[in-house]
Design a protein around this motif. Sequence first.
Motif, PDB file in Angstrom:
ATOM      1  N   ASP A   1      46.239  24.243  -5.397  1.00 39.24           N
ATOM      2  CA  ASP A   1      47.440  23.434  -5.191  1.00 39.24           C
ATOM      3  C   ASP A   1      48.477  23.592  -6.299  1.00 39.24           C
ATOM      4  O   ASP A   1      49.671  23.606  -6.041  1.00 39.24           O
ATOM      5  CB  ASP A   1      47.070  21.951  -5.067  1.00 39.24           C
ATOM      6  N   HIS A   2      48.028  23.705  -7.555  1.00 32.08           N
ATOM      7  CA  HIS A   2      48.968  23.704  -8.676  1.00 32.08           C
ATOM      8  C   HIS A   2      48.884  24.934  -9.582  1.00 32.08           C
ATOM      9  O   HIS A   2      49.728  25.098 -10.455  1.00 32.08           O
ATOM     10  CB  HIS A   2      48.775  22.451  -9.538  1.00 32.08           C
ATOM     11  N   VAL A   3      47.868  25.781  -9.404  1.00 29.67           N
ATOM     12  CA  VAL A   3      47.678  26.932 -10.288  1.00 29.67           C
ATOM     13  C   VAL A   3      47.453  28.189  -9.457  1.00 29.67           C
ATOM     14  O   VAL A   3      46.756  28.153  -8.444  1.00 29.67           O
ATOM     15  CB  VAL A   3      46.466  26.712 -11.230  1.00 29.67           C
ATOM     16  N   ALA A   4      48.050  29.285  -9.902  1.00 27.92           N
ATOM     17  CA  ALA A   4      47.830  30.577  -9.262  1.00 27.92           C
ATOM     18  C   ALA A   4      47.540  31.617 -10.334  1.00 27.92           C
ATOM     19  O   ALA A   4      48.119  31.589 -11.416  1.00 27.92           O
ATOM     20  CB  ALA A   4      49.046  30.990  -8.445  1.00 27.92           C
ATOM     21  N   VAL A   5      46.618  32.536 -10.021  1.00 29.40           N
ATOM     22  CA  VAL A   5      46.273  33.648 -10.898  1.00 29.40           C
ATOM     23  C   VAL A   5      46.489  34.926 -10.097  1.00 29.40           C
ATOM     24  O   VAL A   5      45.996  35.035  -8.967  1.00 29.40           O
ATOM     25  CB  VAL A   5      44.804  33.564 -11.371  1.00 29.40           C
ATOM     26  N   ASP A   6      47.236  35.864 -10.672  1.00 27.42           N
ATOM     27  CA  ASP A   6      47.518  37.127 -10.005  1.00 27.42           C
ATOM     28  C   ASP A   6      47.232  38.275 -10.961  1.00 27.42           C
ATOM     29  O   ASP A   6      47.600  38.205 -12.138  1.00 27.42           O
ATOM     30  CB  ASP A   6      48.995  37.206  -9.585  1.00 27.42           C
ATOM     31  N   THR A   7      46.587  39.319 -10.456  1.00 30.35           N
ATOM     32  CA  THR A   7      46.336  40.507 -11.257  1.00 30.35           C
ATOM     33  C   THR A   7      46.622  41.742 -10.407  1.00 30.35           C
ATOM     34  O   THR A   7      46.562  41.684  -9.173  1.00 30.35           O
ATOM     35  CB  THR A   7      44.880  40.589 -11.746  1.00 30.35           C
ATOM     36  N   ASN A   8      46.926  42.833 -11.076  1.00 30.45           N
ATOM     37  CA  ASN A   8      47.041  44.099 -10.366  1.00 30.45           C
ATOM     38  C   ASN A   8      46.823  45.250 -11.326  1.00 30.45           C
ATOM     39  O   ASN A   8      47.085  45.139 -12.524  1.00 30.45           O
ATOM     40  CB  ASN A   8      48.366  44.218  -9.609  1.00 30.45           C
ATOM     41  N   VAL A   9      46.330  46.351 -10.770  1.00 36.21           N
ATOM     42  CA  VAL A   9      46.086  47.568 -11.526  1.00 36.21           C
ATOM     43  C   VAL A   9      46.555  48.730 -10.670  1.00 36.21           C
ATOM     44  O   VAL A   9      46.248  48.789  -9.475  1.00 36.21           O
ATOM     45  CB  VAL A   9      44.590  47.740 -11.859  1.00 36.21           C
ATOM     46  N   GLY A  10      47.302  49.642 -11.263  1.00 34.54           N
ATOM     47  CA  GLY A  10      47.765  50.823 -10.553  1.00 34.54           C
ATOM     48  C   GLY A  10      47.638  52.047 -11.433  1.00 34.54           C
ATOM     49  O   GLY A  10      47.615  51.942 -12.666  1.00 34.54           O
ATOM     50  N   TYR A  11      47.538  53.227 -10.798  1.00 36.26           N
ATOM     51  CA  TYR A  11      47.422  54.478 -11.550  1.00 36.26           C
ATOM     52  C   TYR A  11      48.386  55.495 -10.963  1.00 36.26           C
ATOM     53  O   TYR A  11      48.328  55.806  -9.780  1.00 36.26           O
ATOM     54  CB  TYR A  11      45.985  55.011 -11.509  1.00 36.26           C
ATOM     55  N   VAL A  12      49.304  56.002 -11.788  1.00 36.41           N
ATOM     56  CA  VAL A  12      50.315  56.959 -11.343  1.00 36.41           C
ATOM     57  C   VAL A  12      49.780  58.375 -11.531  1.00 36.41           C
ATOM     58  O   VAL A  12      49.305  58.731 -12.607  1.00 36.41           O
ATOM     59  CB  VAL A  12      51.627  56.790 -12.139  1.00 36.41           C
ATOM     60  N   LEU A  13      49.872  59.160 -10.469  1.00 36.39           N
ATOM     61  CA  LEU A  13      49.460  60.556 -10.504  1.00 36.39           C
ATOM     62  C   LEU A  13      50.654  61.443 -10.179  1.00 36.39           C
ATOM     63  O   LEU A  13      51.445  61.113  -9.298  1.00 36.39           O
ATOM     64  CB  LEU A  13      48.355  60.809  -9.471  1.00 36.39           C
ATOM     65  N   GLY A  14      50.775  62.568 -10.879  1.00 33.46           N
ATOM     66  CA  GLY A  14      51.783  63.553 -10.529  1.00 33.46           C
ATOM     67  C   GLY A  14      53.077  63.478 -11.287  1.00 33.46           C
ATOM     68  O   GLY A  14      53.939  64.322 -11.099  1.00 33.46           O
TER      69      GLY A  14
END
Length: 168
Positions: A45-58
């Motif tokens: 209701d009051h808290v959000a956690v967001d994560t992301n990981v990406g890898y660039v190739l080329g």
Amino acid sequence: MCFVEALRASRIGGEARVPTGSAANLFGAGRTTVKPRVMWSMESDHVAVDTNVGYVLGGISDELDYSAAVTSAGTHKITLVGELAGRRLNSAGRLIDVITRHPVLAGVETVRLSAVEQPTNRVVAIAGVKWNAAATWLVTANVSRSLTNAGLTARWVSTVGAEYAFGE
């Protein structure tokens, strides 16, 4: 709602960039890049956690980028934000000073910049607040601090912004 019973979501995504500009005129790298990405979020209701990981190739250098953020709705009009964002370039390198004797003038040294190819890490911490000033007005204020010294870095960077949403 308990935080453990929060809404959870995992996603995968991707991004592709194709060379449309002239690398000779500094309009891009002149190479196609692909970035697969994994995202995960959890929200109560009051808290959000967001994560992301990406890898660039080329691209010019393979790159790992990542971030994690926490947002908390303090009141019905104010939201607090905290985030860590980072990236690791595998072969971007760094600048170093090269000191050599002047070829003509005795006792004079010259200094020039040169590049050393090595992995480069950059991590930034961000804290901010969002305020819903009126029905369609949002005011944001953030401060960020680089936690590494790679690249051009400022000790503290602050930003303030205002957004207006046009509605029906």
